[in-house]
Design a protein around this motif. Sequence first.
Motif, mmCIF file in Angstrom:
data_model
loop_
_atom_site.group_PDB
_atom_site.id
_atom_site.type_symbol
_atom_site.label_atom_id
_atom_site.label_comp_id
_atom_site.label_asym_id
_atom_site.label_seq_id
_atom_site.Cartn_x
_atom_site.Cartn_y
_atom_site.Cartn_z
ATOM 1 N N THR A 142 31.701 -6.029 25.801
ATOM 2 C CA THR A 142 30.708 -7.307 25.378
ATOM 3 C C THR A 142 30.893 -7.145 23.760
ATOM 4 N N GLN A 143 30.568 -6.115 23.155
ATOM 5 C CA GLN A 143 30.480 -6.215 21.583
ATOM 6 C C GLN A 143 31.706 -6.328 20.984
ATOM 7 N N ASN A 146 32.364 -10.148 21.210
ATOM 8 C CA ASN A 146 31.737 -10.761 20.129
ATOM 9 C C ASN A 146 32.101 -10.870 18.965
ATOM 10 N N LEU A 147 32.723 -9.719 18.479
ATOM 11 C CA LEU A 147 33.137 -9.403 17.197
ATOM 12 C C LEU A 147 34.495 -10.257 16.916
ATOM 13 N N GLU A 149 34.936 -12.929 18.511
ATOM 14 C CA GLU A 149 34.732 -14.277 18.293
ATOM 15 C C GLU A 149 34.292 -14.760 16.864
ATOM 16 N N LYS A 150 33.561 -13.991 16.345
ATOM 17 C CA LYS A 150 32.912 -13.801 14.959
ATOM 18 C C LYS A 150 33.994 -13.845 13.966
#
Length: 193
Positions: A142-143, A146-147, A149-150
Motif C-alpha cells: 500500500t505504501q 501511494n508513493l 502515485e505521489k
Amino acid sequence: MLTGIKTMSLLLSPCGFTASFPSISCNRTAGKGISPSLPAASRLSSNWMSNSDSAVTESNAVASPNDVRKPGNNTDDVLVQYVVLRRDLIDTWPLGSVVTQGCHASVSAIWPHKDDPHTIQYCSPENIDSMHKVSLEVKGETQILNLSEKLAANGIAHKLWIEQPENFPTCLATKPYPKSIVSLFFKKLKLCK
C-alpha cells in the motif's frame, strides 16, 4: 579581450566544458584529446549533452530544475537516485532477491531517461564511480503504491517495479535528480537497514 577568452577557454576545458567563440575554439575534452570544433557561436556547452539542450546564452542563463549541475558545486544539488524497498519483503525474502528487485528498478528507471541531462551526467565516465543512491524502505505494498502515485502526480520520473509472474510491486526507483528537487518526497521514509 583575446587574452581573457583564451584564459576562460583553458579554465573551462579541463572541467569537461567546451568553449567556443567566434575567433577562438578550444575543444579539449578530459581524457579524449582534441575534439572537432563546435559552430562558431558565443556559448558554453557541456561535452555530455546535445548542443541544443546545453547552449547557454546571456538571455537564458537562469537556473531551472532541469539544469545539469557539476559535482561539488552545491552538496544539496548532488545528483541522486532514490531506491525504495518494501520492509515486508526484506523481512521475508532472501536478501539476494530483495537486492535484485532494487537493481531491476534502478536500471529500469535510468534506461528510459538515458538521454536526460541529469542521467547523462550521473552515468558519465567522470561520475560513474561516484554515483549517489539512497536506499529507503516503506512498510508494504500500500505504501509503495501511494508513493508511486505521489511521485507521478508531481512529475517525478520513476519506475515502480512489478515482479512477474507474481504481478505485485516490489520496489521503486527514481531517475537521477538533483537532491534538492526530490528529497522532499522521501523525507519521511526510513533508511533501508
